[in-house]
Design a protein around this motif. Structure first.
Motif, PDB file in Angstrom:
ATOM      1  N   LYS A 140       0.840  -1.208   0.000  1.00 48.22           N
ATOM      2  CA  LYS A 140       0.000   0.000   0.000  1.00 48.22           C
ATOM      3  C   LYS A 140       0.870   1.252   0.000  1.00 48.22           C
ATOM      4  O   LYS A 140       0.629   2.190  -0.769  1.00 48.22           O
ATOM      5  CB  LYS A 140      -0.927  -0.019   1.214  1.00 48.22           C
ATOM      6  CG  LYS A 140      -1.981   1.086   1.228  1.00 48.22           C
ATOM      7  CD  LYS A 140      -2.952   0.865   2.377  1.00 48.22           C
ATOM      8  CE  LYS A 140      -4.166   1.733   2.341  1.00 48.22           C
ATOM      9  NZ  LYS A 140      -3.959   3.138   2.331  1.00 48.22           N
ATOM     10  N   ARG A 168      -5.710   2.267  -9.792  1.00 44.94           N
ATOM     11  CA  ARG A 168      -6.356   3.420  -9.147  1.00 44.94           C
ATOM     12  C   ARG A 168      -6.257   3.423  -7.630  1.00 44.94           C
ATOM     13  O   ARG A 168      -6.218   4.485  -7.012  1.00 44.94           O
ATOM     14  CB  ARG A 168      -7.836   3.470  -9.533  1.00 44.94           C
ATOM     15  CG  ARG A 168      -8.098   3.903 -10.942  1.00 44.94           C
ATOM     16  CD  ARG A 168      -9.566   4.208 -11.166  1.00 44.94           C
ATOM     17  NE  ARG A 168     -10.445   3.086 -10.921  1.00 44.94           N
ATOM     18  CZ  ARG A 168     -10.876   2.246 -11.853  1.00 44.94           C
ATOM     19  NH1 ARG A 168     -10.511   2.402 -13.092  1.00 44.94           N
ATOM     20  NH2 ARG A 168     -11.684   1.262 -11.544  1.00 44.94           N
ATOM     21  N   SER A 169      -6.251   2.255  -7.020  1.00 47.94           N
ATOM     22  CA  SER A 169      -6.396   2.171  -5.573  1.00 47.94           C
ATOM     23  C   SER A 169      -5.247   1.419  -4.906  1.00 47.94           C
ATOM     24  O   SER A 169      -5.036   0.235  -5.181  1.00 47.94           O
ATOM     25  CB  SER A 169      -7.723   1.474  -5.235  1.00 47.94           C
ATOM     26  OG  SER A 169      -7.788   1.134  -3.880  1.00 47.94           O
ATOM     27  N   SER A 170      -4.561   2.095  -3.998  1.00 51.05           N
ATOM     28  CA  SER A 170      -3.493   1.433  -3.245  1.00 51.05           C
ATOM     29  C   SER A 170      -4.061   0.332  -2.353  1.00 51.05           C
ATOM     30  O   SER A 170      -3.407  -0.682  -2.103  1.00 51.05           O
ATOM     31  CB  SER A 170      -2.728   2.448  -2.396  1.00 51.05           C
ATOM     32  OG  SER A 170      -3.580   3.059  -1.446  1.00 51.05           O
ATOM     33  N   LYS A 171      -5.284   0.515  -1.904  1.00 50.85           N
ATOM     34  CA  LYS A 171      -5.920  -0.491  -1.052  1.00 50.85           C
ATOM     35  C   LYS A 171      -6.184  -1.776  -1.831  1.00 50.85           C
ATOM     36  O   LYS A 171      -5.877  -2.875  -1.357  1.00 50.85           O
ATOM     37  CB  LYS A 171      -7.231   0.056  -0.465  1.00 50.85           C
ATOM     38  CG  LYS A 171      -7.889  -0.897   0.494  1.00 50.85           C
ATOM     39  CD  LYS A 171      -9.118  -0.290   1.129  1.00 50.85           C
ATOM     40  CE  LYS A 171      -9.607  -1.246   2.196  1.00 50.85           C
ATOM     41  NZ  LYS A 171     -10.987  -1.354   2.358  1.00 50.85           N
ATOM     42  N   VAL A 172      -6.738  -1.648  -3.029  1.00 52.46           N
ATOM     43  CA  VAL A 172      -6.998  -2.835  -3.856  1.00 52.46           C
ATOM     44  C   VAL A 172      -5.680  -3.489  -4.246  1.00 52.46           C
ATOM     45  O   VAL A 172      -5.526  -4.708  -4.156  1.00 52.46           O
ATOM     46  CB  VAL A 172      -7.833  -2.469  -5.103  1.00 52.46           C
ATOM     47  CG1 VAL A 172      -7.978  -3.670  -6.035  1.00 52.46           C
ATOM     48  CG2 VAL A 172      -9.198  -1.926  -4.697  1.00 52.46           C
ATOM     49  N   GLU A 199       1.143   4.181  -2.833  1.00 52.15           N
ATOM     50  CA  GLU A 199       0.835   5.569  -2.485  1.00 52.15           C
ATOM     51  C   GLU A 199       1.994   6.507  -2.791  1.00 52.15           C
ATOM     52  O   GLU A 199       1.783   7.648  -3.194  1.00 52.15           O
ATOM     53  CB  GLU A 199       0.434   5.667  -1.013  1.00 52.15           C
ATOM     54  CG  GLU A 199      -0.924   5.048  -0.753  1.00 52.15           C
ATOM     55  CD  GLU A 199      -1.291   4.935   0.715  1.00 52.15           C
ATOM     56  OE1 GLU A 199      -0.433   5.206   1.589  1.00 52.15           O
ATOM     57  OE2 GLU A 199      -2.443   4.557   0.991  1.00 52.15           O
ATOM     58  N   ASN A 248      -8.597  -1.531 -11.112  1.00 49.52           N
ATOM     59  CA  ASN A 248      -8.782  -1.068  -9.730  1.00 49.52           C
ATOM     60  C   ASN A 248      -7.454  -0.997  -8.976  1.00 49.52           C
ATOM     61  O   ASN A 248      -7.274  -0.138  -8.116  1.00 49.52           O
ATOM     62  CB  ASN A 248      -9.763  -1.960  -8.988  1.00 49.52           C
ATOM     63  CG  ASN A 248     -11.179  -1.776  -9.484  1.00 49.52           C
ATOM     64  OD1 ASN A 248     -11.568  -0.689  -9.898  1.00 49.52           O
ATOM     65  ND2 ASN A 248     -11.950  -2.848  -9.467  1.00 49.52           N
TER      66      ASN A 248
END
Length: 126
Positions: free
Chosen positions: A14, A79-83, A18, A76
């Motif tokens: 993550k 776009r998303s560090s969480k995913v 980021e 996804n």
């Protein structure tokens, strides 16, 4: 924020995303390219494999699992560090061994971003 020695694989993935979101598409492309290369050259790799912890077939299985995850969640993940982190760095999945190895090798051989290379050394080789 946690101390470096308290970060989980998921935390590290993550944080890497980021800090370097522009590097993620090329990293994912590289992982997919390596997976395809492994599959198309399976016999050659199997004959010369010398990684004592697991056979090439086991490594190939981890590569195929990583490839399937990327194929399913790629947009996804970009776009998303969480995913990105939850899909590729799940703490209870051995696929993280393959992903960590590929991140290190991508940083060493493909990335031109010196700060990304340093971050990978800090997060994944310490």
């Amino acid at each position: 924020m946690k101390a470096l020695n308290q970060l989980t694989n998921t935390d590290k993935g993550k944080l890497l995303h980021e800090l370097f979101p522009d590097e993620i598409p090329a990293l994912l492309d590289n992982i997919q390219d390596v997976c395809a290369h492994f599959k198309s050259n399976r016999e050659t790799y199997a004959k010369t494999w010398d990684f004592g912890l697991m056979s090439f077939d086991m490594w190939l299985q981890l590569a195929e699992q990583a490839e399937a995850i990327i194929n399913k969640h790629r947009s996804n993940m970009v776009r998303s560090s969480k995913v990105f982190s939850e899909q590729l760095f799940h703490s209870f999945d051995y696929t993280v061994l393959f992903v960590n190895d590929r991140i290190i090798k991508y940083a060493e051989g493909k990335s031109e971003n010196s700060k990304f290379k340093l971050a990978v050394i800090l997060l994944f080789t310490a």
